[in-house]
Scaffold this active site. Structure first.
Site, PDB file in Angstrom:
ATOM      1  N   TYR A  26      27.778  93.673 -88.013  1.00  0.00           N
ATOM      2  CA  TYR A  26      27.920  93.610 -89.470  1.00  0.00           C
ATOM      3  C   TYR A  26      26.605  93.954 -90.175  1.00  0.00           C
ATOM      4  O   TYR A  26      25.527  93.662 -89.677  1.00  0.00           O
ATOM      5  CB  TYR A  26      28.359  92.219 -89.909  1.00  0.00           C
ATOM      6  N   SER A  69      40.827  89.113 -93.436  1.00  0.00           N
ATOM      7  CA  SER A  69      41.507  89.863 -94.497  1.00  0.00           C
ATOM      8  C   SER A  69      42.652  89.060 -95.105  1.00  0.00           C
ATOM      9  O   SER A  69      43.787  89.534 -95.207  1.00  0.00           O
ATOM     10  CB  SER A  69      42.031  91.205 -93.966  1.00  0.00           C
ATOM     11  N   PRO A  70      42.384  87.827 -95.550  1.00  0.00           N
ATOM     12  CA  PRO A  70      43.458  86.979 -96.074  1.00  0.00           C
ATOM     13  C   PRO A  70      44.073  87.496 -97.367  1.00  0.00           C
ATOM     14  O   PRO A  70      45.194  87.105 -97.708  1.00  0.00           O
ATOM     15  CB  PRO A  70      42.761  85.636 -96.299  1.00  0.00           C
ATOM     16  N   LEU A  71      43.362  88.368 -98.068  1.00  0.00           N
ATOM     17  CA  LEU A  71      43.890  88.916 -99.326  1.00  0.00           C
ATOM     18  C   LEU A  71      44.394  90.345 -99.152  1.00  0.00           C
ATOM     19  O   LEU A  71      44.607  91.059-100.137  1.00  0.00           O
ATOM     20  CB  LEU A  71      42.824  88.861-100.423  1.00  0.00           C
ATOM     21  N   GLY A 124      42.996  93.098 -98.105  1.00  0.00           N
ATOM     22  CA  GLY A 124      42.120  94.144 -98.630  1.00  0.00           C
ATOM     23  C   GLY A 124      42.086  94.201-100.145  1.00  0.00           C
ATOM     24  O   GLY A 124      41.725  95.228-100.725  1.00  0.00           O
ATOM     25  N   GLY A 174      45.034  89.791-104.447  1.00  0.00           N
ATOM     26  CA  GLY A 174      44.121  89.115-105.368  1.00  0.00           C
ATOM     27  C   GLY A 174      44.393  89.415-106.826  1.00  0.00           C
ATOM     28  O   GLY A 174      43.499  89.291-107.662  1.00  0.00           O
TER      29      GLY A 174
END
Length: 329
Positions: free
Chosen positions: A53, A217-219, A221, A225
């Site tokens: 990262y 990636s709970p939203l 991408g 949201g």
């Protein structure tokens, strides 16, 4: 902040985990420090990163990889006692160089990768060391031997996986049990209302073995949201995102309408839906700013009624349940 056990382990972690993939890339170091300060102040104690990262996740780019760990390391070293406030989780697997042994999960790579991450993080131990992907060419006897050695040396405490299939989780745990080793305590998978494939086999395997789920990636991408609201408010989007929005427009309209009806923000609903799953330990959020972090903090307290959960299933249907009943009797 709410806390729960990391899988079947005795370790208590916050229901929201701070994902740091943006650190050093979309988020500069000063802002990253502010986000970590705000996260700790809010009670978040699980920080998730990876050796790659911080920039383009390819070593031939010669920029960025390792930077997220370095930023976290500099933050940890800034004041005494910070290291004991957070559970540090990092990952290995992806190429960190151009050599033939600079990638995957050989014992050779595991040892070198752990030592390099420890240097970048400026710490003497990693709390949760995660395999970023399955290595189909390295036997589990070799992988577990290397991990056991790191545990004995005090360099890592727990082992986790990421992007594993259900049968791979089962294979890993069977091999660990034969060595009288704890094996996996967590699995990071792609999981959100728009991506529910892991409900077929991965989630049942995690439940069976007592392995905590950490969705990334709970939203979706950004789709979950409140993307339609943001576009109406003048937010610009990339051509790729516009194409994705059009593909899901009918569902997004129904979703955002439901969120408005129950007076909850779309992002909070998406995160709360995940946290409703008893297999889930914490969901990994990846804020680029302090404001984004702050907006996500309410999600663990959001309560979704049975009717709301049913309507979410209608808008974003899953694979039909768990295997084999999802496709057979």
């Amino acid at each position: 902040m709410q806390y729960t056990h990391l899988g079947r382990s005795g370790l208590q972690v916050s229901r929201l985990a701070l994902g740091t993939m943006n650190f050093g890339d979309a988020t500069d170091e000063a802002t990253s420090f502010k986000i970590m300060d705000a996260a700790v102040d809010a009670g978040i104690n699980l920080f998730d990163t990876a050796d790659v990262y911080g920039g383009p996740q390819s070593p031939d780019m010669k920029r960025g990889y390792g930077l997220s760990e370095e930023i976290i390391g500099r933050w940890l070293a800034q004041a005494g006692g910070r290291r004991d406030q957070v559970v540090v989780a990092t990952k290995l697997y992806q190429p960190m160089g151009l050599g033939p042994n600079d990638k995957y999960l050989s014992a050779y790579k595991i040892r070198r990768a752990a030592e390099a991450s420890l240097r970048r993080l400026r710490t003497d131990h990693i709390d949760l060391y995660q395999m970023h992907h399955i290595d189909r060419s390295t036997p589990w006897e070799e992988i577990w031997q290397a991990m056991e050695q790191l545990v004995r040396e005090g360099k890592i405490t727990y082992v986790g996986s990421s992007n594993f299939a259900g049968w791979q989780i089962a294979t890993a745990q069977s091999a660990a049990a034969s060595r009288h080793f704890m094996g996996l305590v967590s699995e990071q998978s792609l999981y959100n209302l728009t991506a529910r494939t892991i409900e077929l086999e991965a989630i049942p395997a995690l439940r069976h073995y007592g392995i905590g789920l950490l969705p990334w990636s709970p939203l979706g991408g950004g789709l979950l949201g409140g993307v339609l609201q943001k576009i109406e408010g003048g937010r610009r989007t990339s051509p790729r995102m516009r194409e994705t929005i059009e593909r899901y427009r009918t569902q997004l309209e129904a979703y955002e309408k439901l969120c408005a009806e129950i007076d909850e923000q779309p992002a909070d609903v998406a995160l709360a839906w995940l946290l409703h799953n008893p297999v889930l330990t914490a969901t990994v959020i990846g804020p680029r700013t302090v404001d984004q972090l702050t907006r996500n903090l309410r999600a663990p307290d959001a309560v979704l009624s049975e009717d709301t959960l049913r309507r979410l299933d209608e808008i974003w249907p899953g694979p039909g349940g768990e295997a084999p009943e999802a496709y057979a009797w």
